[in-house]
Design an enzyme around this catalytic site. Sequence first.
Site, short mmCIF file in Angstrom:
data_model
loop_
_atom_site.label_atom_id
_atom_site.label_comp_id
_atom_site.label_asym_id
_atom_site.label_seq_id
_atom_site.Cartn_x
_atom_site.Cartn_y
_atom_site.Cartn_z
N GLY A 479 36.53 53.46 -5.37
CA GLY A 479 35.43 54.41 -5.51
C GLY A 479 34.28 53.87 -6.31
O GLY A 479 33.20 54.42 -6.31
N ASN A 644 24.01 47.58 -8.61
CA ASN A 644 23.50 48.62 -7.70
C ASN A 644 23.35 49.91 -8.50
O ASN A 644 24.32 50.58 -8.81
CB ASN A 644 24.48 48.81 -6.53
CG ASN A 644 24.00 49.85 -5.52
OD1 ASN A 644 23.37 50.84 -5.90
ND2 ASN A 644 24.29 49.61 -4.26
N LYS A 714 28.48 43.29 -17.29
CA LYS A 714 29.57 43.82 -18.13
C LYS A 714 30.40 44.73 -17.22
O LYS A 714 30.83 44.29 -16.17
CB LYS A 714 28.98 44.53 -19.34
CG LYS A 714 28.31 43.54 -20.32
CD LYS A 714 27.75 44.27 -21.54
CE LYS A 714 27.19 43.26 -22.54
NZ LYS A 714 26.56 43.95 -23.69
N GLY A 715 30.63 45.95 -17.61
CA GLY A 715 31.40 46.85 -16.74
C GLY A 715 30.97 48.27 -17.01
O GLY A 715 30.53 48.59 -18.12
N VAL A 716 31.09 49.13 -16.01
CA VAL A 716 30.55 50.48 -16.14
C VAL A 716 31.57 51.58 -15.86
O VAL A 716 31.26 52.76 -15.99
CB VAL A 716 29.34 50.68 -15.20
CG1 VAL A 716 28.23 49.68 -15.56
CG2 VAL A 716 29.73 50.53 -13.74
N GLU A 718 34.44 52.66 -17.22
CA GLU A 718 35.18 53.45 -18.20
C GLU A 718 34.34 53.93 -19.37
O GLU A 718 34.71 54.87 -20.07
CB GLU A 718 36.37 52.62 -18.71
CG GLU A 718 37.38 52.39 -17.60
CD GLU A 718 38.37 51.28 -17.89
OE1 GLU A 718 39.44 51.59 -18.43
OE2 GLU A 718 38.09 50.11 -17.57
#
Lengths: 752, 327, 157
Positions: A479, A644, A714-716, A718
């Site tokens: 998702g 995105n 980086k990361g998005v 959590e």
Amino acid sequence: MTLELSLNQQPAHARQGSSIGQPLTRRDGFLKVTGGARYAADNHPPGMLYAVLAVSSIARGRVAALDTEAAKAHKGVVEVMTPKNRPALAIDPDAKDNPFMFRLDLLQNDQVRYPNQSIAVVIAETLEAATEGAALLSPRYEALPARVGLDGAKSFVPRGVGIGGPAVQHKGDVETGLRSAKTRIEATYETPAQYHNAMEPHAIVVAWDGDRLSIDTPSQGLAMAQGRIAGLFGIAPENIHIRSPFLGGGFGSKGMISGPQVLGILAARLVGRPVKLVLRREQMYGPVGHRAPTRQTLRMGMDGEGRLTAIDHHARTASSTFDDFFEPAADASHTLYASPAIATSHDAVRLDTGTPLFMRAPGEATGSIALESAIDEAAHACGMDPLEFRLRNYAEVEPMTGKPFSSKALRECYRQAAETFGWASRPLQPRLMRDADGFLTGWGMGTATFPALMFQAEARAVLRSDGSGLMETGAQDMGQGAWTAFAQIAADGLGLDIDRVEFRAGSSDLPNAGIAGGSGHTATAGMAIHNAGAAVIARLADLATGNEASPLFGAGNEGVLARGGRLYRRDDESRGESYAEILMRAGLTEIEAHGKGAPDPASQETYAKHAHGAVFAEVKVDPDFGQIRVTRLVGAFAAGRVINPRLVRSQYYGGMIWGISFALHEEAITDRRSGRIQNANLAEYHVPVNADVPSVEALLVHEDDPYVNALGIKGVGEIGITGTAGAIANAVWHATGVRPRRFPIRIEDLLG
Amino acid sequence: MRDFSYLRAASVDAARQAAALPGAMLLAGGTTLIDLAKCGVAEPETLVDITHLKGLNGIEVSERSAIIGALAKMGHVADHADIKSRFPAVSEALWQAASAQIRNMATIGGNLMQRTRCPYFRDPANFPACNKREPGSGCSAIGGVTKGHAVLGTSDACIAMYPGDLAVALVAFDAVVHLGQSQVPVDDFFLLPGTTPDREHAIEPGEMITAIEIPGSASARRSTYLKIRDRQSYEFAAASAAVGIEFEADGRTIRDLRVALGGVATKPWRARAVEDALKGKVLEPDAVRAASLLAVEGATDHGANHYKIELAPRVVARAILKMGETA
Amino acid sequence: MTKIPVYLDINGHHHELQLEPRVTLLDALRDRLGLTGTKKGCDHGQCGACTVHVDGERVLACLTLAAQAQGRTVTTIEGLAREGEMHPVQAAFLEQDAFQCGYCTPGQIMSAVACIREGHAGSDEEIREYMAGNLCRCGAYPHIVAAVRQAAQEVAS
């Protein structure tokens, strides 16, 4: 020849196209809105049977009897699998040789160690027959008393928490820090057991062909699942083909292959036919992980200027009686607030539950709601605005390690979110704001953070003589948008328009993309894709620059740019030729190269790498009823490069709504006598509904990070839940003057 | 789910006859019955589908009354213009119940037959003791998780809460259940658990709800349904109140008052003590709050549901005062 | 129990099945007819993932017996697009990124189409209330509201 590029050697976008950063709609979107996206349980191989689990009523004891005859007598039932006839496994399901190898309940004996443990599998021609067959087993038990609650057993200090970090850590001396403080606070917060409850129940469709396995099952980590199954059945990993093109949500619960999924494989072996096994919703409260409950005590000391002199964060948590996963809640205090003394510690009890597991921001979410509440209490004790207090204690280096941050745009997050929210007009004291309808109105804030993790991944890139490209990696889309974001990275890496790129993912026969977890998938598999693309372009450049017939002859490999399916001279962009021309001249139909993604050990050593954010919440509380509504959420997040923005915003929204859920809704409620969860369903285990989410805004704060990886990702996935839950709790306090110390916050907590 | 035979009733009489046979049950929207069959609570041998019967889904509203066919869907009744204007509490109770999908399935007659959400009642495989399912087997809820259990109308045998919304409004306005020729006031249709919690409704095998009738009144016209819950929607009530009010010509003195509670009792709970305390009085906030406390007279809690005793009178008071404001 | 013949009219196609009476419409669609777009999330009417239209109204396929649907017209997510053209609600969901994992999406979309048709999409607040019967664990709600709002405007114009 293939140029082996070392990791992170190429600067980002050395030869880039322009797909990264574009708000493309999802490439899998058409399938998802038309019902064409095929999830595991949608598969139906010829001759398939249906398997349904029978699960234990009791929390602890043994199964004394099962009426397998009654089940078999039910029309359509083909077989009942119990410990007596379960096919052999190559290893003991209770064997464990690494922390990611969780012990599984695979009918190895008649013992019961938690409610809803699998005790038999009924296999039938129809789902209806299998379901009724399972009910007809009418098990009898010899039960022992259930151990429940955070005081339900003797506590101990675990050897490691989370993925094996130390349970107890400190820097400086917190007792000295507390003694020297002008102001001190101490508070204890409780968070409940929570269950992932992905909308898609765990499912597996499996067919054996000799010792080869064909499997459809949702997996956040295809290679790990493949390896685990291979080990259990004593077959080669390459003999196992797992397809997981779409996960109907994972949130950590599909990170490891679970017991029920393996039971589906065993059932298929037993009956010699393809089998589908899907968990019923209530069966998801046990064998597929959960977020463990915590009780956290925070002590903080502040000097006369509101500077922290000490943070002491202790967390009690729980694991199962037979395996280890310890929610690393107190570790949340390692990274956010500067303090000369920080101590974090964990202890735990063992309860008769299924083993807890990673659940969206494991440790960070539970720790954050307690830490952010305590910070709010500390600010109030110092008579300071909570934002001012946080800025006063802003960490310029990672507090626990002293390492510099690879990047940290948190100040900008605070500024943008506060301004958008209108924080400046907030009264310091609680219970001062009412809206026109008389609702108590409160504003609260929280800081969000999540580590920028990377794992290991590989990708394979191909350029074809028709001018198209192919990128392959066994990535998993649950998702977050892997089908789209990775295609964007692939397009740029290959120097092609995205429509010229075929992107393959979601299958175990592709290069290992690592795990979709820890918010590290986009960075890790993205870097593998980026590097594979760079490598194949380098091969292509070699073909061109080494050939006298090419306009690129003599430019040198580094002297070539790739864009829109053509190579150009860096020093003269009027000279170039298409990929197709280069390959055809070389007489090649295609060329390929591989790439890897992994953390860079050197920068790992040097820098602390985290995403950051700030979340501001408005709540309205009915003064008579204690009914709480989160009327407004504004978050600002800085997490490196955004691949995105459309998808990233959705991830932030999702995380923030999980924050609402954590603060106000989710809680597994246990019957203390039986040890059973009494709201194991979606009517009474609450997650927010649409009406609970009136207004959410997520601001994407620009952040360049040259150190995390070449793409700056980086990361998005959590970070949104952290910060948000605490912001809501703090807003509830600001509205009512009642400090929430137990979550979720309910009507009855505010009735007064 | 056990298998059963399925038949479609061709007429009301045929349905009644079929439903009178042992093991037979009437099937309407199925939102309770199919759910409970999956839970193993309902074990019908025959389902008699009445959803295709003609002429039972009418909604007729006049000055005197609303007569709503048993097969009218909850969603349709909620959206019916005359129900909204003449019986706002009924419309509000309906649209705040369940979800739009369930309201499109569930019928008015079936809604009256809705059963408790007591998790012990719903889980026979794991909790065999339940006096509602198996008379004399005991009550698993007492001493267990009781957050959602009743504080009014309970007995030693059962503390299961009545979870519905519509019937709370119906009982406030003296609605009557039509069982073909015979009629039963809604208040009498729902039974207290007492020593026989297995008997929830005053209906016999072979009887079938054909309609409900709500007398029109000034208090029904000026009414509301206030539902309080943790989640904003798609949740059963923590406490709810149906309130209707009629003033004397002075616009201040209460001539008629109707109060009923949901989410707190073993059946839709008419609070006549509140009504009696305020009828003939001038509507005044302190008096309303004091009288509203009478709504939970005699309430007993089981720990986790204590908050309902605090909450319910506040809901009643708010609803009464809200109806007063709109004078 | 013996099977009974069940005639179903789904997405404009007639199907004749032999089913045990206990088979739900949801399981008939998914297991017998290969129409797997309709999802099972809870099987107890608590999540909305199985929302389909029966005689044009949104209902839950998990609590509907297949036999009950005989004589009625059933529309599933597979029947919404016309000749490959997405329904405006489908297009709006795609454009607004009104889903993530996509599992609840067919139910959300079927619910949204009905929500608009019922006249319950007049404001964001009304959309939120009348879409509350469809859980989304990914938390796509703000975008779902935006999609329903957009589609409602398109349908109206």
